[in-house]
Design an enzyme around this catalytic site. Structure first.
Site, PDB file in Angstrom:
ATOM      1  N   HIS A 209       0.800  -1.227   0.000  1.00  0.00           N
ATOM      2  CA  HIS A 209       0.000   0.000   0.000  1.00  0.00           C
ATOM      3  C   HIS A 209       0.832   1.276   0.000  1.00  0.00           C
ATOM      4  O   HIS A 209       0.486   2.254   0.651  1.00  0.00           O
ATOM      5  CB  HIS A 209      -0.978  -0.002   1.167  1.00  0.00           C
ATOM      6  CG  HIS A 209      -1.874  -1.199   1.175  1.00  0.00           C
ATOM      7  ND1 HIS A 209      -2.703  -1.506   0.120  1.00  0.00           N
ATOM      8  CD2 HIS A 209      -2.048  -2.183   2.097  1.00  0.00           C
ATOM      9  CE1 HIS A 209      -3.362  -2.627   0.394  1.00  0.00           C
ATOM     10  NE2 HIS A 209      -2.983  -3.059   1.580  1.00  0.00           N
ATOM     11  N   GLU A 233       3.656  -5.360  -4.416  1.00  0.00           N
ATOM     12  CA  GLU A 233       2.666  -4.385  -4.841  1.00  0.00           C
ATOM     13  C   GLU A 233       2.870  -2.997  -4.248  1.00  0.00           C
ATOM     14  O   GLU A 233       2.998  -2.852  -3.031  1.00  0.00           O
ATOM     15  CB  GLU A 233       1.266  -4.889  -4.466  1.00  0.00           C
ATOM     16  CG  GLU A 233       0.151  -3.976  -4.931  1.00  0.00           C
ATOM     17  CD  GLU A 233      -1.216  -4.567  -4.671  1.00  0.00           C
ATOM     18  OE1 GLU A 233      -2.167  -3.782  -4.494  1.00  0.00           O
ATOM     19  OE2 GLU A 233      -1.337  -5.803  -4.650  1.00  0.00           O
ATOM     20  N   GLU A 259      -3.696   0.679  -8.555  1.00  0.00           N
ATOM     21  CA  GLU A 259      -5.045   0.835  -8.024  1.00  0.00           C
ATOM     22  C   GLU A 259      -5.386   2.278  -7.697  1.00  0.00           C
ATOM     23  O   GLU A 259      -6.558   2.648  -7.649  1.00  0.00           O
ATOM     24  CB  GLU A 259      -5.241  -0.028  -6.775  1.00  0.00           C
ATOM     25  CG  GLU A 259      -4.448   0.424  -5.563  1.00  0.00           C
ATOM     26  CD  GLU A 259      -4.689  -0.480  -4.363  1.00  0.00           C
ATOM     27  OE1 GLU A 259      -5.422  -0.059  -3.451  1.00  0.00           O
ATOM     28  OE2 GLU A 259      -4.160  -1.589  -4.344  1.00  0.00           O
ATOM     29  N   HIS A 309      -7.462  -4.493 -10.352  1.00  0.00           N
ATOM     30  CA  HIS A 309      -7.715  -4.317  -8.928  1.00  0.00           C
ATOM     31  C   HIS A 309      -9.215  -4.266  -8.682  1.00  0.00           C
ATOM     32  O   HIS A 309      -9.973  -3.748  -9.491  1.00  0.00           O
ATOM     33  CB  HIS A 309      -7.067  -3.010  -8.466  1.00  0.00           C
ATOM     34  CG  HIS A 309      -7.419  -2.616  -7.075  1.00  0.00           C
ATOM     35  ND1 HIS A 309      -8.463  -1.761  -6.783  1.00  0.00           N
ATOM     36  CD2 HIS A 309      -6.872  -2.947  -5.882  1.00  0.00           C
ATOM     37  CE1 HIS A 309      -8.532  -1.570  -5.480  1.00  0.00           C
ATOM     38  NE2 HIS A 309      -7.594  -2.291  -4.909  1.00  0.00           N
TER      39      HIS A 309
END
Length: 411
Positions: A209, A233, A259, A309
């Protein structure tokens, strides 16, 4: 055919709010009697603000127009207010309205959308799920490796061949930062234990994230490389592809991102800097189905793959599935479990998931219809919390165990 009306539905999700605190659905009506549904994935402002913004965009750029004219709608909305630049909230609204237009177009042609944007390449779509480990009280616990292993084995038995988890939190609004050695070791332990449990039957997808500075991301990647994750990611915050490229150049793990990005322009920046080889656009934010198709085509020329996503409702998922069915460079589609629970309740017929794969619907349009009784029963959203939240405090290595942090995972 002209678009005549737009209704917005803010649907409050039940606890534990898998897929976010609420979903934003839009319904379009035409003078031909054909309706379409879409989903907006834009979480910057409260839904009360989003409703007004959706109404404004509809009135300015779509009302009275032919829903087939996708390019015209996109370009006029994209240039709204003399901007002509990627605007996350505007593109979220455009995405929802645009996919509703495609739903209408497909129904008018009596064909699924995938037949109108290149035709079906993939008869089934490999899917992955986030791990949702529950403790003995039935509460989600994302910090317990034993529970994560149990959950991973259960998902493997259900048929999943790829599992995602993100134990490197907490996630601060002040990211990026340098995470602690303890957090790195914990992340490596999760990867090791889950890899030992599932063997080579499942790929491991490691999420972060965007919480780290590049130097910290490189250090963490070294801890994870022995377990061969399929991707690393969003290792650094979105917005500077060159920083992510520095991470990608120093690890053997493929970097995935997207995303929180929108439009072909932001994804082109990622590709030209070799910042990621896996793109994760969300169809409810990126600019819609046609924009997603353009991004996928651009990625194909860079030998990059697409892993859409999905952390929202099932209408956005249906649009993503229609697009993914057409992509020769499709890698994997995010699934929220097997699309049971509330994701199934708000639809007349749930998304088709079988033994690890999503089966694209062959019904006209997006292939889904809202169960309006279920939608109305959970509308409107009366909370104050946004779709997802980050911790408002700066990262502190002495609090990073999770006992003082409210860990709210993205998916």
């Amino acid at each position: 055919m002209k678009v005549t009306h737009c209704d917005t539905h803010i649907v409050a999700t039940p606890a534990p709010h898998v897929g976010g605190m609420y979903w934003i659905f839009v319904s379009l009506k035409t003078d031909a009697g054909i309706d379409g549904v879409g989903e907006v994935y834009a979480a910057t402002f409260h839904p009360e603000v989003m409703v007004k913004a959706i109404e404004d965009v509809f009135e300015r750029f779509l009302k009275g127009q032919d829903p087939h004219h996708i390019e015209r709608f996109f370009r006029e909305a994209y240039s709204s207010g003399f901007t002509q630049r990627p605007d996350l909230t505007m593109m979220g609204i455009v995405s929802g309205l645009e996919m509703a237009c495609w739903d209408i177009i497909g129904k008018a042609a009596s064909k699924p959308v995938y037949e109108l944007i290149g035709g079906k390449v993939n008869d089934k779509l490999r899917s992955y799920t986030y791990l949702y480990p529950k403790d003995k009280n039935g509460d989600y616990n994302y910090d317990n490796v034993e529970l994560a292993v149990e959950c991973a084995l259960a998902e493997k038995e259900r048929g999943f061949t790829a599992l995602k988890f993100d134990p490197a939190g907490p996630y601060s609004a002040y990211s990026g930062h340098m995470i602690s050695l303890e957090a790195m070791e914990k992340s490596a332990t999760f990867c090791r234990r889950i890899r030992e449990a599932v063997g080579n039957s499942c790929d491991l997808l490691f999420g972060t994230h965007g919480q780290m500075v590049p130097a910290s991301a490189v250090r963490l990647a070294k801890h994870l490389e022995p377990f061969d994750p399929m991707w690393f990611e969003e290792p650094v915050p979105p917005g500077q592809s060159e920083a992510m490229a520095r991470v990608a150049a120093k690890t053997s793990i493929p970097v995935a991102t997207g995303e929180r990005l929108t439009t072909k322009y932001e994804f082109h920046d990622v590709l030209k800097h070799n910042a990621a080889s896996i793109l994760q656009m969300n169809l409810g934010r990126v600019g819609g189905i046609l924009e997603g198709k353009k991004i996928a085509g651009m990625a194909e020329a860079y030998y990059a793959q697409i892993a859409p996503h999905l952390y929202n409702g099932p209408v956005g998922a249906a649009a993503s599935i229609q697009l993914a069915a057409t992509l020769p460079n499709f890698l994997i589609q995010e699934s929220i479990g097997t699309w049971d629970g509330f994701h199934a309740e708000v639809l007349e017929e749930k998304i088709n998931w079988q033994d690890g794969y999503i089966i694209p619907s062959d019904k006209p349009g997006l292939g889904v219809e809202l169960n309006m009784e279920a939608v109305k029963a959970c509308s409107p959203y009366r909370g104050k919390t946004l779709h997802l939240s980050m911790d408002p405090r700066p990262y502190d290595v002495k609090r990073e165990s999770g006992t003082e942090w409210k860990h709210i995972p993205e998916k």
